[in-house]
Design a protein around this motif. Structure first.
Motif: not given
Length: 138
Positions: A108-124
């Protein structure tokens, strides 16, 4: 502050901004969530999370909200799955619940970070530093 009247009595819950948060004009990062009825049966599921409050955990308020929301949801799922067998409920809760919540919280944190901070939640994405921002020590 939240008040709920149930068949078994009242549920009262509250959170309060601490003195250091008031002095520094920072938000209360604590969260709670609760429920009361599952499949027509009284069932109290209560979760509390204490946000870290430090600047390096700048998203711990959101992390606490994610934690309590997931915890209540998963508690209710456990109750639904094992309500007819209290022994299995206790066994599975003790052995599986903490890891289950941790895994779902991190997702959920990584999904929220992706949505909130426009991050690509991949290996990078540095998962460890992101989890730290949401209030977990890893």
């Amino acid at each position: 502050m939240s008040f709920q009247k149930t068949e078994l009595g009242w549920i009262l819950a509250s959170k309060r901004q601490g003195a250091s948060h008031r002095r520094n004009n920072t938000p209360c990062q604590d969260a709670y969530a609760m429920s009361k009825i599952v499949k027509g049966k009284p069932c109290f599921a209560l979760a509390v999370a204490d946000g870290h409050g430090d600047s390096q955990h700048d998203l711990s308020e959101q992390g606490a909200i994610l934690a309590v929301t997931l915890a209540v949801k998963k508690l209710l799922e456990f109750f639904n799955s094992f309500a007819n067998n209290p022994i299995l409920l206790k066994k599975n809760f003790k052995h599986d619940f903490p890891r289950l919540i941790g895994r779902h919280w991190r997702q959920a944190v990584m999904k929220d970070a992706n949505n909130r901070l426009c991050l690509a939640t991949d290996d990078s994405t540095d998962t460890s530093s992101m989890l730290k921002r949401y209030g977990a020590h890893y």
